[in-house]
Design a protein around this motif. Structure first.
Motif, PDB file in Angstrom:
ATOM      1  N   LYS A 283      42.702  47.697  51.094  1.00 10.71           N
ATOM      2  CA  LYS A 283      41.721  46.711  50.640  1.00 10.71           C
ATOM      3  C   LYS A 283      40.423  47.026  51.383  1.00 10.71           C
ATOM      4  O   LYS A 283      40.011  46.320  52.317  1.00 10.71           O
ATOM      5  CB  LYS A 283      42.228  45.288  50.903  1.00 10.71           C
ATOM      6  CG  LYS A 283      41.724  44.310  49.853  1.00 10.71           C
ATOM      7  CD  LYS A 283      42.587  43.071  49.757  1.00 10.71           C
ATOM      8  CE  LYS A 283      41.939  41.981  48.922  1.00 10.71           C
ATOM      9  NZ  LYS A 283      41.743  42.289  47.519  1.00 10.71           N
TER      10      LYS A 283
ATOM     11  N   GLY B 237      42.333  38.603  51.177  1.00 16.42           N
ATOM     12  CA  GLY B 237      42.097  37.323  50.490  1.00 16.42           C
ATOM     13  C   GLY B 237      43.362  36.500  50.660  1.00 16.42           C
ATOM     14  O   GLY B 237      44.459  36.987  50.369  1.00 16.42           O
TER      15      GLY B 237
ATOM     16  N   TYR C 109      40.055  29.108  50.105  1.00 18.86           N
ATOM     17  CA  TYR C 109      40.154  30.573  50.133  1.00 18.86           C
ATOM     18  C   TYR C 109      39.800  31.051  51.539  1.00 18.86           C
ATOM     19  O   TYR C 109      38.827  30.589  52.146  1.00 18.86           O
ATOM     20  CB  TYR C 109      39.192  31.169  49.105  1.00 18.86           C
ATOM     21  CG  TYR C 109      39.320  32.661  48.941  1.00 18.86           C
ATOM     22  CD1 TYR C 109      40.386  33.215  48.238  1.00 18.86           C
ATOM     23  CD2 TYR C 109      38.368  33.522  49.474  1.00 18.86           C
ATOM     24  CE1 TYR C 109      40.507  34.584  48.078  1.00 18.86           C
ATOM     25  CE2 TYR C 109      38.479  34.895  49.319  1.00 18.86           C
ATOM     26  CZ  TYR C 109      39.545  35.417  48.627  1.00 18.86           C
ATOM     27  OH  TYR C 109      39.666  36.772  48.467  1.00 18.86           O
TER      28      TYR C 109
ATOM     29  N   TYR D  88      39.354  31.450  39.954  1.00 12.91           N
ATOM     30  CA  TYR D  88      38.361  32.537  39.936  1.00 12.91           C
ATOM     31  C   TYR D  88      37.862  32.767  38.508  1.00 12.91           C
ATOM     32  O   TYR D  88      36.684  32.965  38.273  1.00 12.91           O
ATOM     33  CB  TYR D  88      39.014  33.800  40.491  1.00 12.91           C
ATOM     34  CG  TYR D  88      38.039  34.891  40.822  1.00 12.91           C
ATOM     35  CD1 TYR D  88      37.303  34.843  41.990  1.00 12.91           C
ATOM     36  CD2 TYR D  88      37.860  35.969  39.962  1.00 12.91           C
ATOM     37  CE1 TYR D  88      36.410  35.850  42.301  1.00 12.91           C
ATOM     38  CE2 TYR D  88      36.971  36.984  40.269  1.00 12.91           C
ATOM     39  CZ  TYR D  88      36.242  36.919  41.438  1.00 12.91           C
ATOM     40  OH  TYR D  88      35.356  37.915  41.749  1.00 12.91           O
TER      41      TYR D  88
ATOM     42  N   PHE E  65      39.128  44.094  54.146  1.00 13.65           N
ATOM     43  CA  PHE E  65      39.243  42.632  54.081  1.00 13.65           C
ATOM     44  C   PHE E  65      40.557  42.221  53.457  1.00 13.65           C
ATOM     45  O   PHE E  65      41.326  43.040  52.970  1.00 13.65           O
ATOM     46  CB  PHE E  65      38.042  42.053  53.321  1.00 13.65           C
ATOM     47  CG  PHE E  65      38.032  42.321  51.832  1.00 13.65           C
ATOM     48  CD1 PHE E  65      38.447  41.347  50.933  1.00 13.65           C
ATOM     49  CD2 PHE E  65      37.611  43.535  51.314  1.00 13.65           C
ATOM     50  CE1 PHE E  65      38.436  41.577  49.567  1.00 13.65           C
ATOM     51  CE2 PHE E  65      37.588  43.771  49.951  1.00 13.65           C
ATOM     52  CZ  PHE E  65      38.007  42.788  49.078  1.00 13.65           C
TER      53      PHE E  65
ATOM     54  N   ARG F 206      38.983  34.303  54.016  1.00 14.12           N
ATOM     55  CA  ARG F 206      38.515  35.689  53.940  1.00 14.12           C
ATOM     56  C   ARG F 206      38.526  36.330  55.328  1.00 14.12           C
ATOM     57  O   ARG F 206      37.561  36.225  56.081  1.00 14.12           O
ATOM     58  CB  ARG F 206      37.116  35.699  53.323  1.00 14.12           C
ATOM     59  CG  ARG F 206      36.400  37.051  53.331  1.00 14.12           C
ATOM     60  CD  ARG F 206      37.215  38.203  52.780  1.00 14.12           C
ATOM     61  NE  ARG F 206      37.633  38.104  51.405  1.00 14.12           N
ATOM     62  CZ  ARG F 206      36.955  38.530  50.345  1.00 14.12           C
ATOM     63  NH1 ARG F 206      35.797  39.079  50.512  1.00 14.12           N
ATOM     64  NH2 ARG F 206      37.484  38.430  49.130  1.00 14.12           N
TER      65      ARG F 206
ATOM     66  N   THR G 101      39.649  43.142  39.899  1.00 11.96           N
ATOM     67  CA  THR G 101      39.955  42.062  40.849  1.00 11.96           C
ATOM     68  C   THR G 101      41.437  41.704  40.930  1.00 11.96           C
ATOM     69  O   THR G 101      41.807  40.855  41.751  1.00 11.96           O
ATOM     70  CB  THR G 101      39.206  40.769  40.433  1.00 11.96           C
ATOM     71  OG1 THR G 101      39.474  40.538  39.045  1.00 11.96           O
ATOM     72  CG2 THR G 101      37.713  40.875  40.639  1.00 11.96           C
TER      73      THR G 101
ATOM     74  N   GLY H 288      46.408  37.997  41.375  1.00 14.90           N
ATOM     75  CA  GLY H 288      45.701  38.218  42.635  1.00 14.90           C
ATOM     76  C   GLY H 288      45.586  36.901  43.367  1.00 14.90           C
ATOM     77  O   GLY H 288      45.810  35.837  42.773  1.00 14.90           O
ATOM     78  N   THR H 289      45.206  36.960  44.629  1.00  9.08           N
ATOM     79  CA  THR H 289      45.089  35.717  45.396  1.00  9.08           C
ATOM     80  C   THR H 289      44.024  34.810  44.793  1.00  9.08           C
ATOM     81  O   THR H 289      44.256  33.628  44.560  1.00  9.08           O
ATOM     82  CB  THR H 289      44.742  36.035  46.862  1.00  9.08           C
ATOM     83  OG1 THR H 289      45.799  36.819  47.397  1.00  9.08           O
ATOM     84  CG2 THR H 289      44.583  34.774  47.690  1.00  9.08           C
ATOM     85  N   ALA H 290      42.844  35.380  44.549  1.00 13.67           N
ATOM     86  CA  ALA H 290      41.744  34.555  44.037  1.00 13.67           C
ATOM     87  C   ALA H 290      42.057  34.057  42.633  1.00 13.67           C
ATOM     88  O   ALA H 290      41.924  32.876  42.323  1.00 13.67           O
ATOM     89  CB  ALA H 290      40.449  35.351  44.054  1.00 13.67           C
TER      90      ALA H 290
ATOM     91  N   TYR I 214      35.787  48.154  46.176  1.00 17.89           N
ATOM     92  CA  TYR I 214      35.158  47.129  45.326  1.00 17.89           C
ATOM     93  C   TYR I 214      33.720  47.539  45.016  1.00 17.89           C
ATOM     94  O   TYR I 214      33.230  47.313  43.915  1.00 17.89           O
ATOM     95  CB  TYR I 214      35.246  45.754  46.011  1.00 17.89           C
ATOM     96  CG  TYR I 214      36.697  45.316  46.090  1.00 17.89           C
ATOM     97  CD1 TYR I 214      37.249  44.482  45.130  1.00 17.89           C
ATOM     98  CD2 TYR I 214      37.544  45.819  47.079  1.00 17.89           C
ATOM     99  CE1 TYR I 214      38.592  44.137  45.173  1.00 17.89           C
ATOM    100  CE2 TYR I 214      38.890  45.486  47.125  1.00 17.89           C
ATOM    101  CZ  TYR I 214      39.411  44.648  46.167  1.00 17.89           C
ATOM    102  OH  TYR I 214      40.749  44.327  46.190  1.00 17.89           O
TER     103      TYR I 214
END
Ligand code: COI
Length: 354
Positions: A193, A72, A136, A168, A70, A138, A232, A299-301, A198
């Motif tokens: 990723k 983000g 966001y 986040y 995935f 995904r 994360t 991070g993106t989130a 995760y």
């Protein structure tokens, strides 16, 4: 070659159900999603359709052997009200790098990009504008063969959905240096990723939470002496507000796009940067001597997640108050304002969608 995407719009928008003032990360999904399937050796039938459940078989190979990757990403609204994406090509390239590592087919860059742009354009009213918020995105790809033998799947799906989000981490986080479990080691898939990277963080993070921490800091698989990334985010440490330390991507950590953006901003501002192996002991020594003036995840989130304290072997090392953090506050403001078009974008990172 022009890409034709079939579009079926929802007849019942759910946007009135979204409380844009109080958004919880990852719980609300916009009206549409993009989907394209890989069959007979090629990506086929790209479409945008109403967001909703998908039907899968119990023998879906992604569920059993983890061929699932995935990304983000985020979309923002600029002051003129137009949607804009942040460095989308970097995510597209990284997804394909993950695909190669996991034995999955790459997706043509222009197909991913076109699906993404058309989806964000259609769901542009879902982009929140409150400070710190974003839409966001995904994108993810997973194996869809109905087959329980262990071999790469022949069929795959690629989907992008969107959720309006706030930060986040609403406050600075307490992190535990993880010395029992390992995320990645040489030759594994640490840079990808991949969903499994995760999945394996869940138990160590649950254990850390029981001890009062918000997150873990992964250490290297060989010696547990060097920091790698958090569950994360990528990691940065700041010595005396002058020297920036961050682990060098060595195949075992995710090559974060926010991480790279921070490095470019910091270099431009004239900070001294060392990308290298960073030992836990040097970070703890610096914290003890009050030289560790800042530490944060990127991070993106999370964008920039300030670290409030670092826990090692049962002792917590506190960092300066969040409002006194020169580097992380400066970075957050610059990145978020570039993302939302409030300040000039000297790196041409932002792509506006008309
Ligand atoms: C992101 O920052 O976009 C990620 O994929 C991290 C995830 C844990 C939310």
């Amino acid at each position: 070659m022009a890409i034709s995407i079939k579009i079926t719009k929802t007849t019942q928008s759910r946007i009135h159900l979204c409380d844009f003032e109080n958004i919880e990360f990852g719980k609300i999904f916009s009206d549409h999603m993009f989907r394209v399937d890989y069959m007979d050796g090629k990506w086929q039938n790209p479409e945008i359709l109403p967001y909703g459940d998908i039907s899968i078989s119990p023998s879906l190979s992604a569920l059993h052997y983890g061929q699932s990757i995935f990304e983000g990403m985020k979309a923002f609204k600029n002051p003129e009200g137009k949607p804009q994406l942040f460095r989308p090509m970097e995510n597209i390239k990284r997804l394909n790098k993950s695909a190669v590592r996991m034995g999955m087919p790459e997706i043509p860059e222009e197909l991913f990009y076109e699906g993404l742009k058309q989806l964000v354009s259609l769901d542009r009213n879902w982009i929140p504008t409150k400070d710190g918020s974003a839409l966001y995105l995904r994108p993810f790809m997973f194996a869809t063969d109905d087959f329980v033998g262990v071999r790469p799947s022949i069929n795959y799906s690629f989907i992008i959905f969107c959720c309006p989000v706030n930060s986040y981490y609403p406050k600075p986080i307490k992190v535990k240096v993880e010395k029992k479990y390992v995320r990645a080691s040489d030759g594994m898939a640490g840079y990808a990723k991949a969903a499994g990277n995760y999945g394996i963080s869940m138990l160590p993070t649950m254990e850390a939470k029981k001890e009062g921490y918000d997150q873990i800091i992964w250490t290297d698989g060989r010696s547990h002496n060097h920091v790698e990334e958090s569950g994360t985010t990528n990691l940065f440490f700041v010595i005396n507000d002058e020297l920036i330390l961050t682990p060098k991507p060595d195949g075992n950590i995710l090559e974060g796009i926010t991480r790279d953006s921070c490095l470019q901003l910091l270099r431009k501002e004239g900070y001294k940067i060392e990308e290298r192996n960073i030992s836990i002991s040097e970070i703890i020594e610096a914290a003890k001597n009050k030289q560790l003036t800042d530490a944060f995840g990127t991070g993106t989130a999370a964008i920039i997640a300030k670290i409030a304290a670092i826990g090692l072997d049962g002792t917590d090392y506190e960092l300066p108050e969040a409002e006194n953090r020169k580097v992380s506050n400066w970075l957050y403001n610059n990145i978020y304002q570039i993302q939302t078009g409030k300040i000039a974008d000297p790196f041409s990172w932002v792509e506006t969608i008309d």
